[in-house]
Scaffold this motif. Structure first.
Motif, mmCIF file in Angstrom:
data_model
loop_
_atom_site.group_PDB
_atom_site.id
_atom_site.type_symbol
_atom_site.label_atom_id
_atom_site.label_comp_id
_atom_site.label_asym_id
_atom_site.label_seq_id
_atom_site.Cartn_x
_atom_site.Cartn_y
_atom_site.Cartn_z
ATOM 1 N N THR A 74 -2.416 -3.427 0.686
ATOM 2 C CA THR A 74 -2.694 -3.699 2.090
ATOM 3 C C THR A 74 -4.149 -4.131 2.210
ATOM 4 O OG1 THR A 74 -3.397 -1.430 2.590
ATOM 5 C CG2 THR A 74 -1.065 -1.949 2.884
ATOM 6 N N THR A 75 -4.406 -5.059 3.104
ATOM 7 C CA THR A 75 -5.762 -5.542 3.342
ATOM 8 C C THR A 75 -6.143 -5.242 4.781
ATOM 9 O OG1 THR A 75 -5.463 -7.350 1.762
ATOM 10 C CG2 THR A 75 -7.283 -7.557 3.317
ATOM 11 N N VAL A 76 -7.305 -4.608 4.970
ATOM 12 C CA VAL A 76 -7.772 -4.234 6.307
ATOM 13 C C VAL A 76 -9.222 -4.679 6.469
ATOM 14 C CG1 VAL A 76 -8.241 -2.319 7.894
ATOM 15 C CG2 VAL A 76 -6.231 -2.226 6.390
ATOM 16 N N VAL A 77 -9.532 -5.279 7.617
ATOM 17 C CA VAL A 77 -10.906 -5.690 7.927
ATOM 18 C C VAL A 77 -11.391 -4.901 9.140
ATOM 19 C CG1 VAL A 77 -12.430 -7.578 8.644
ATOM 20 C CG2 VAL A 77 -10.589 -8.006 6.982
ATOM 21 N N GLY A 90 -21.850 -5.308 10.171
ATOM 22 C CA GLY A 90 -21.125 -6.538 9.879
ATOM 23 C C GLY A 90 -19.689 -6.195 9.518
ATOM 24 N N ASN A 91 -18.913 -7.172 9.136
ATOM 25 C CA ASN A 91 -17.514 -6.949 8.808
ATOM 26 C C ASN A 91 -17.346 -6.539 7.345
ATOM 27 O OD1 ASN A 91 -17.139 -7.849 11.380
ATOM 28 N ND2 ASN A 91 -16.177 -9.781 10.824
ATOM 29 N N ILE A 92 -16.454 -5.579 7.106
ATOM 30 C CA ILE A 92 -16.110 -5.225 5.734
ATOM 31 C C ILE A 92 -14.591 -5.285 5.579
ATOM 32 C CG2 ILE A 92 -18.103 -3.689 5.570
ATOM 33 C CD1 ILE A 92 -15.960 -1.362 5.422
ATOM 34 N N LEU A 93 -14.170 -5.498 4.364
ATOM 35 C CA LEU A 93 -12.742 -5.526 4.050
ATOM 36 C C LEU A 93 -12.474 -4.451 3.011
ATOM 37 C CD1 LEU A 93 -10.590 -8.676 3.300
ATOM 38 C CD2 LEU A 93 -10.592 -6.779 1.689
ATOM 39 N N TYR A 94 -11.382 -3.702 3.199
ATOM 40 C CA TYR A 94 -10.959 -2.809 2.119
ATOM 41 C C TYR A 94 -9.500 -3.068 1.811
ATOM 42 C CZ TYR A 94 -8.721 0.482 5.449
ATOM 43 O OH TYR A 94 -7.918 1.059 6.407
ATOM 44 N N ARG A 95 -9.154 -2.837 0.560
ATOM 45 C CA ARG A 95 -7.800 -3.130 0.102
ATOM 46 C C ARG A 95 -7.240 -1.929 -0.655
ATOM 47 N NH1 ARG A 95 -8.610 -8.235 -2.142
ATOM 48 N NH2 ARG A 95 -8.051 -9.126 -0.120
ATOM 49 N N GLN A 96 -6.137 -1.374 -0.153
ATOM 50 C CA GLN A 96 -5.421 -0.319 -0.869
ATOM 51 C C GLN A 96 -4.492 -0.999 -1.869
ATOM 52 O OE1 GLN A 96 -3.726 1.139 2.890
ATOM 53 N NE2 GLN A 96 -4.277 3.192 2.204
ATOM 54 N N ILE A 97 -4.569 -0.608 -3.126
ATOM 55 C CA ILE A 97 -3.797 -1.278 -4.173
ATOM 56 C C ILE A 97 -2.931 -0.264 -4.906
ATOM 57 C CG2 ILE A 97 -3.941 -2.671 -6.277
ATOM 58 C CD1 ILE A 97 -6.770 -3.496 -5.305
ATOM 59 N N ALA A 98 -1.640 -0.560 -4.994
ATOM 60 C CA ALA A 98 -0.730 0.302 -5.741
ATOM 61 C C ALA A 98 -0.962 0.118 -7.234
ATOM 62 C CB ALA A 98 0.719 -0.045 -5.400
ATOM 63 N N SER A 131 -3.779 4.889 -8.093
ATOM 64 C CA SER A 131 -4.025 3.659 -7.360
ATOM 65 C C SER A 131 -5.512 3.323 -7.352
ATOM 66 C CB SER A 131 -3.528 3.816 -5.925
ATOM 67 O OG SER A 131 -3.904 5.077 -5.420
ATOM 68 N N ARG A 132 -5.888 2.364 -6.469
ATOM 69 C CA ARG A 132 -7.270 1.914 -6.414
ATOM 70 C C ARG A 132 -7.551 1.368 -5.015
ATOM 71 N NH1 ARG A 132 -8.397 -3.369 -10.066
ATOM 72 N NH2 ARG A 132 -9.492 -4.559 -8.484
ATOM 73 N N VAL A 133 -8.810 1.442 -4.620
ATOM 74 C CA VAL A 133 -9.251 0.836 -3.366
ATOM 75 C C VAL A 133 -10.423 -0.087 -3.665
ATOM 76 C CG1 VAL A 133 -10.348 1.243 -1.128
ATOM 77 C CG2 VAL A 133 -8.443 2.684 -1.852
ATOM 78 N N ASP A 134 -10.335 -1.325 -3.185
ATOM 79 C CA ASP A 134 -11.422 -2.300 -3.298
ATOM 80 C C ASP A 134 -12.127 -2.414 -1.950
ATOM 81 O OD1 ASP A 134 -10.569 -2.812 -5.868
ATOM 82 O OD2 ASP A 134 -9.666 -4.757 -5.403
ATOM 83 N N LEU A 135 -13.446 -2.430 -1.979
ATOM 84 C CA LEU A 135 -14.267 -2.712 -0.795
ATOM 85 C C LEU A 135 -14.959 -4.052 -0.997
ATOM 86 C CD1 LEU A 135 -15.995 0.747 -0.265
ATOM 87 C CD2 LEU A 135 -14.637 -0.415 1.472
ATOM 88 N N PHE A 136 -14.987 -4.884 0.051
ATOM 89 C CA PHE A 136 -15.702 -6.154 -0.005
ATOM 90 C C PHE A 136 -16.783 -6.128 1.078
ATOM 91 C CE2 PHE A 136 -11.707 -6.855 -2.041
ATOM 92 C CZ PHE A 136 -11.992 -7.709 -3.094
ATOM 93 N N LEU A 137 -18.042 -6.095 0.632
ATOM 94 C CA LEU A 137 -19.182 -5.884 1.515
ATOM 95 C C LEU A 137 -20.041 -7.141 1.601
ATOM 96 C CD1 LEU A 137 -20.189 -2.411 -0.005
ATOM 97 C CD2 LEU A 137 -18.616 -2.847 1.898
ATOM 98 N N PRO A 138 -20.806 -7.286 2.689
ATOM 99 C CA PRO A 138 -21.664 -8.475 2.827
ATOM 100 C C PRO A 138 -22.684 -8.580 1.697
ATOM 101 C CG PRO A 138 -21.465 -7.296 4.918
ATOM 102 C CD PRO A 138 -20.873 -6.408 3.879
#
Length: 218
Positions: free
Chosen positions: A140-143, A150-158, A188-195
């Motif tokens: 799942t991808t959430v912003v 600012g905006n960040i995105l995180y992704r829950q990964i199976a 599982s894993r969680v990815d964060l995408f930061l500015p």
């Protein structure tokens, strides 16, 4: 007092029923005391593993719009500048946290703000540390939009064992840093995408604590 996440209630109940049946039935199935005791001990051990997996410890978050807190418990396995292709379509700093089956698997909001995007993607079940897991696995991808950070995105990964991702984020709702954002069942894993320019406070191999530990700041 130990708390358990609501996503585990059904599995915990079923596990207890099965465990009781095995423990009571062991004496009828096996004919030696050793076999009976081994079966009962292994069954109790499995129950303990299920209970610890769904534990939901109370974490006290210090709210700060300039801080990004760890969304999950686990080990930092990626810190790098990458192209984020799904939403931002530009360069971001990726910080990835891997959760083993023994970690707390509650996902918490890394910052407060408004949910701008929330999407589920079906996919594969590669091991969570695989380089392609972020784009090919079920996820799942959430912003989150935040005026200060600012905006960040995180992704829950199976991962290879995770067969269900639970995501509570709904587009347009306001969320609070540190509160329950979902759950990923069994590794599982969680990815964060930061500015770009974000100050990162962790390094590869660090073990982080979800909901309380500051891992980055503006």
């Amino acid at each position: 007092m130990i708390r358990f996440h609501k996503e585990g209630y059904k599995i915990i109940s079923i596990t207890f029923i099965i465990a009781i049946a095995i423990i009571l039935g062991a004496e009828k199935i096996f004919h030696t005391t050793l076999a009976i005791k081994i079966t009962q001990v292994l069954t109790l051990g499995f129950v303990v593993l299920i209970l610890q997996f769904f534990r939901n410890p109370n974490r006290k978050t210090t709210l700060n719009d300039a801080h990004i807190i760890a969304p999950v418990d686990g080990k930092v396995v990626v810190i790098e500048e990458v192209e984020e292709p799904e939403f931002f379509k530009d360069k971001r700093i990726q910080v990835s946290i891997f959760m083993s089956p023994i970690n707390v698997h509650v996902t918490r909001y890394a910052m407060s703000g408004t949910i701008a995007y929330s999407k589920y993607h079906p996919g594969k079940y590669l091991v969570a540390w695989h380089p392609k897991a972020s784009t090919e696995n079920e996820r799942t991808t959430v912003v989150i939009q935040n005026e200060t950070f600012g905006n960040i995105l995180y992704r829950q990964i199976a991962g290879a064992l995770a067969k269900r991702i639970v995501n509570y984020a709904k587009e347009g709702e306001m969320v609070t840093q540190g509160t329950d954002a979902g759950f990923i069942k069994f590794g599982s894993r969680v990815d964060l995408f930061l500015p770009i320019g974000t100050k990162i406070h962790v390094k590869l191999g660090d073990k982080v604590k979800g909901g309380v530990q500051v891992i980055a700041e503006k």
